[in-house]
Structures are given as structure tokens and as C-alpha cells.
Design a protein around this motif. Sequence first.
Motif, short mmCIF file in Angstrom:
data_model
loop_
_atom_site.label_atom_id
_atom_site.label_comp_id
_atom_site.label_asym_id
_atom_site.label_seq_id
_atom_site.Cartn_x
_atom_site.Cartn_y
_atom_site.Cartn_z
N MET A 198 -16.52 23.12 9.83
CA MET A 198 -15.55 23.56 10.84
C MET A 198 -15.53 25.09 10.93
SD MET A 198 -12.41 20.84 10.24
CE MET A 198 -11.23 22.02 10.82
N LYS A 199 -15.52 25.75 9.77
CA LYS A 199 -15.51 27.21 9.74
C LYS A 199 -16.79 27.76 10.36
CE LYS A 199 -15.60 31.07 6.49
NZ LYS A 199 -15.78 31.45 5.11
N LEU A 200 -17.92 27.18 10.01
CA LEU A 200 -19.21 27.62 10.56
C LEU A 200 -19.22 27.47 12.07
CD1 LEU A 200 -22.13 28.58 10.10
CD2 LEU A 200 -22.77 26.19 9.79
N ASN A 201 -18.76 26.34 12.56
CA ASN A 201 -18.73 26.08 13.99
C ASN A 201 -17.87 27.11 14.72
OD1 ASN A 201 -19.38 24.57 16.35
ND2 ASN A 201 -17.39 23.58 16.22
N GLU A 202 -16.69 27.41 14.17
CA GLU A 202 -15.80 28.40 14.79
C GLU A 202 -16.43 29.78 14.81
OE1 GLU A 202 -12.04 28.30 12.74
OE2 GLU A 202 -11.71 26.20 13.23
N GLU A 203 -17.01 30.18 13.69
CA GLU A 203 -17.58 31.53 13.60
C GLU A 203 -18.81 31.68 14.48
OE1 GLU A 203 -18.00 32.77 9.51
OE2 GLU A 203 -15.86 32.45 9.12
N VAL A 204 -19.67 30.66 14.50
CA VAL A 204 -20.86 30.72 15.35
C VAL A 204 -20.44 30.74 16.82
CG1 VAL A 204 -22.91 29.44 16.10
CG2 VAL A 204 -22.45 29.73 13.66
N ASP A 205 -19.45 29.93 17.17
CA ASP A 205 -18.96 29.90 18.54
C ASP A 205 -18.48 31.28 18.98
OD1 ASP A 205 -18.39 28.48 20.96
OD2 ASP A 205 -16.27 28.43 20.39
N ALA A 206 -17.71 31.94 18.12
CA ALA A 206 -17.20 33.28 18.44
C ALA A 206 -18.34 34.29 18.57
CB ALA A 206 -16.20 33.73 17.38
N LEU A 207 -19.34 34.20 17.69
CA LEU A 207 -20.48 35.12 17.76
C LEU A 207 -21.30 34.89 19.02
CD1 LEU A 207 -21.67 35.13 14.04
CD2 LEU A 207 -20.67 37.04 15.31
N ILE A 208 -21.51 33.64 19.39
CA ILE A 208 -22.26 33.34 20.61
C ILE A 208 -21.50 33.86 21.83
CG2 ILE A 208 -23.06 31.48 22.13
CD1 ILE A 208 -23.75 29.90 19.55
N ALA A 209 -20.19 33.62 21.87
CA ALA A 209 -19.38 34.10 23.00
C ALA A 209 -19.47 35.62 23.12
CB ALA A 209 -17.93 33.65 22.82
N GLU A 210 -19.31 36.33 22.00
CA GLU A 210 -19.39 37.79 22.06
C GLU A 210 -20.77 38.25 22.46
OE1 GLU A 210 -18.61 41.80 19.37
OE2 GLU A 210 -17.94 39.86 18.60
#
Length: 124
Positions: free
Chosen positions: A89-101
Motif C-alpha cells: 500500500m505504501k509503495l503504491n501511494e509513493e509511486v503514484d505520487a512520483l508518477i503524478a509529479e
Amino acid sequence: MLIKIDFQSETPIYIQLRNEIIKGIAKKQLLQGENLPSVRQMAEDIGINMHTVNKAYNLLKEDGFINIDRRKGAMIGSMQNIITEDFMMKLNEEVDALIAESCCRGMSEKEFIDLCKEKFNSYK
């Protein structure tokens, strides 16, 4: 293993220390069963407060990276099967934020994936 702490960074020192130890494990600079310096020794070596080291060690213990024994101190734990639901869950959230940025900054999918591959391969 050389631990790099950026005292000017906005990232808390205990998080930087945690991350540096995880990088050392991933790069096989720290091996299962190997002792880490005592909280006091690590604090002296880096020039930080003992409570900061203790906080980093406790996070590493919670995440399964180290074991802490009163007599033996902190040791690198077994890295077998520690992919937990919380981690995913943490990995998914952090990767999602990095991809968005990255998208907002104009980075292409290929550039992003190439960077990820390069970083991932540096730990093999």
C-alpha cells in the motif's frame, strides 16, 4: 558502510538514517546477522542524538530489517518474505505520487521507466 546524512535536508535525520541502512542491506554491504553499531556508537559516529538513532532502529525493527536483542544489540534480520500488505500500500501511494509529479514536470513514461530500471539495477 558509509552513512551519509544531509543536515540541511528537509527529510528528518532518523528517516535518512533508516534509508541509508536499508540501502546498505540492498547493496549487500550489510548482511544478515551482522551487528550494527550500538545506538550510542552510531550517534557518536554521525554526530547526532542517541534518541534519533533509537527512533531509526525502531522503525527498522518494525519493518523487519533488523532484530534488536538487549544482549547482542541490533543485527540485520532475515530479508525473506517481508513484502507485506502495508508495504505494498505504501509503495503504491509513493509511486503514484512520483508518477503524478513526473507527469506534471513533463517527464515521459520512457524517461521515468528508464530511471526506475537504472536505480533498481544499482541494487542487484
